[in-house]
Design an enzyme around this catalytic site. Structure first.
Site, short mmCIF file in Angstrom:
data_model
loop_
_atom_site.label_atom_id
_atom_site.label_comp_id
_atom_site.label_asym_id
_atom_site.label_seq_id
_atom_site.Cartn_x
_atom_site.Cartn_y
_atom_site.Cartn_z
N LYS A 45 5.41 -3.11 -13.35
CA LYS A 45 5.47 -2.20 -12.19
C LYS A 45 4.20 -1.36 -12.12
O LYS A 45 3.84 -0.68 -13.08
CB LYS A 45 6.67 -1.26 -12.29
CG LYS A 45 6.74 -0.29 -11.12
CD LYS A 45 8.02 0.52 -11.13
CE LYS A 45 7.88 1.87 -11.75
NZ LYS A 45 7.27 2.92 -10.90
N ASP A 96 5.23 -0.54 -6.47
CA ASP A 96 6.11 0.59 -6.15
C ASP A 96 5.36 1.57 -5.25
O ASP A 96 4.90 2.62 -5.70
CB ASP A 96 6.57 1.25 -7.45
CG ASP A 96 7.65 2.30 -7.22
OD1 ASP A 96 8.26 2.31 -6.13
OD2 ASP A 96 7.88 3.11 -8.15
N LYS A 152 6.59 2.79 -2.21
CA LYS A 152 7.52 3.67 -1.47
C LYS A 152 7.04 3.95 -0.04
O LYS A 152 6.83 5.10 0.37
CB LYS A 152 7.72 4.98 -2.23
CG LYS A 152 8.39 4.78 -3.59
CD LYS A 152 8.80 6.11 -4.21
CE LYS A 152 9.61 5.95 -5.47
NZ LYS A 152 8.87 5.35 -6.60
N ASP A 202 7.09 5.12 7.14
CA ASP A 202 6.29 5.43 8.33
C ASP A 202 7.00 4.80 9.53
O ASP A 202 8.12 4.30 9.39
CB ASP A 202 4.85 4.87 8.14
CG ASP A 202 3.82 5.71 8.90
OD1 ASP A 202 4.08 6.05 10.07
OD2 ASP A 202 2.75 6.01 8.34
N THR A 220 15.62 10.66 -7.41
CA THR A 220 16.45 11.35 -8.42
C THR A 220 15.92 12.75 -8.71
O THR A 220 16.57 13.52 -9.41
CB THR A 220 16.52 10.53 -9.72
OG1 THR A 220 15.23 10.04 -10.01
CG2 THR A 220 17.50 9.40 -9.60
N ARG A 239 7.69 4.30 -20.79
CA ARG A 239 7.20 4.85 -22.07
C ARG A 239 7.80 4.26 -23.34
O ARG A 239 7.06 4.12 -24.32
CB ARG A 239 7.33 6.38 -22.04
CG ARG A 239 6.32 7.00 -21.09
CD ARG A 239 6.69 8.39 -20.66
NE ARG A 239 7.84 8.39 -19.79
CZ ARG A 239 8.39 9.48 -19.25
NH1 ARG A 239 7.90 10.68 -19.54
NH2 ARG A 239 9.44 9.39 -18.45
O1 C5P Z 1 8.52 5.93 -18.79
P1 C5P Z 1 9.82 5.70 -18.05
O2 C5P Z 1 10.68 4.61 -18.67
O3 C5P Z 1 10.59 6.97 -17.81
O4 C5P Z 1 9.34 5.15 -16.63
C1 C5P Z 1 10.23 4.89 -15.61
C2 C5P Z 1 9.50 4.47 -14.38
O5 C5P Z 1 10.44 4.40 -13.31
C3 C5P Z 1 8.42 5.43 -13.91
O6 C5P Z 1 7.41 4.65 -13.27
C4 C5P Z 1 9.13 6.32 -12.92
O7 C5P Z 1 8.27 6.83 -11.94
C5 C5P Z 1 10.10 5.33 -12.29
N1 C5P Z 1 11.28 5.94 -11.70
C6 C5P Z 1 12.17 6.71 -12.43
N2 C5P Z 1 13.26 7.24 -11.85
C7 C5P Z 1 13.48 7.01 -10.56
C8 C5P Z 1 12.62 6.24 -9.81
C9 C5P Z 1 11.51 5.71 -10.43
O8 C5P Z 1 11.96 6.91 -13.62
N3 C5P Z 1 14.57 7.51 -10.03
#
Ligand code: C5P
Length: 234
Positions: free
Chosen positions: A34, A61, A63, A66, A123, A214
């Protein structure tokens, strides 16, 4: 939907060298990569081509939100990157979603058609944030309404939190794609995620794909971390 490897590794960096290194480290161990606005804003489509060279499953991603004509144009513009998934905001409304879906079909031209994924309620927003923008009622009701609207408007699925996945699976049926971030393997740091599930719990609740950043990208050995997560899955 049957997915061979449901792990989508979120690469959240503007640094093209670091992104390319991570992509190569996890390639073969994850089901896709992603890349989002942080990377795209710094490096553009050419940066995606370079960083994700050899990666056939890119989740872009962006998003999009428009007027229908502009979103359809943006879908056509990114089609040459052949993303597997692209996000658009469901709050852009049915005409915008339909225009995007038609553009994705037209732009495919014999190539694999990208799947359009709806973002429902971010979220980061709670009930009082929604009320501030004129949206009354429980957040969950709004999420379910927007997911249903996305399905009726021709989107292929939605992004949803672990807490929503079981309900949306029941609402939208087996063929609607559910992509779930907020995933933490047991024992790993939660970071800024507030409501998390383990990979296995999210799959059992009905997720098709898991977005995991992460826990993989900050591991000493990202490939081994991805492999360990995969080994926990059915
Ligand atoms: O590092 P981590 O596992 O938290 O990354 C989750 C990914 O999913 C990030 O790119 C974050 O922006 C995305 N994301 C999220 N929660 C959401 C929508 C997207 O963590 N509700």
């Amino acid at each position: 939907m049957t997915v061979t490897n449901p792990i989508l590794c979120a690469i959240d960096t503007p640094d093209p060298g670091a992104a390319g290194k991570l992509v190569r480290a996890v390639q073969g161990e994850v089901g896709g990569i992603k890349l989002g606005l942080e990377f795209f804003g710094a490096n553009g489509p050419q940066g995606v081509r370079l960083a994700a060279a050899g990666e056939s499953s890119i989740f872009l991603d962006l998003k999009l939100h428009d007027i229908p004509n502009t979103v359809a144009g943006a879908v056509r513009s990114v089609a040459s990157l052949e993303p597997m998934l692209l996000t658009i905001h469901t709050s852009g409304g049915p005409a915008m979603m339909r225009a995007a879906a038609e553009a994705a079909t037209e732009a495919a031209q014999g190539r694999r058609r990208m799947k359009l994924m709806g973002v429902t309620v971010l979220t980061s927003l709670d009930g009082s944030d929604l009320e501030a923008v004129g949206q009354r009622g429980p957040v969950e009701d709004h999420v379910r309404r927007l997911a249903g609207l996305a399905q009726k408007s021709g989107l292929d699925g939605v992004i949803c939190s672990p807490m929503e996945v079981a309900k949306l699976r029941a609402d939208c049926g087996r063929d609607f794609l559910l992509v779930v971030p907020g995933i933490r393997p047991a024992g790993s740091a939660v970071g800024d995620q507030k409501r998390v599930m383990t990979p296995r719990e999210a799959i059992d609740a009905g997720a098709d794909y898991l977005v995991i950043g992460r826990p993989i990208t900050e591991a000493q050995d990202p490939a081994a971390a991805a492999r360990a997560i995969r080994a926990e899955l059915p």
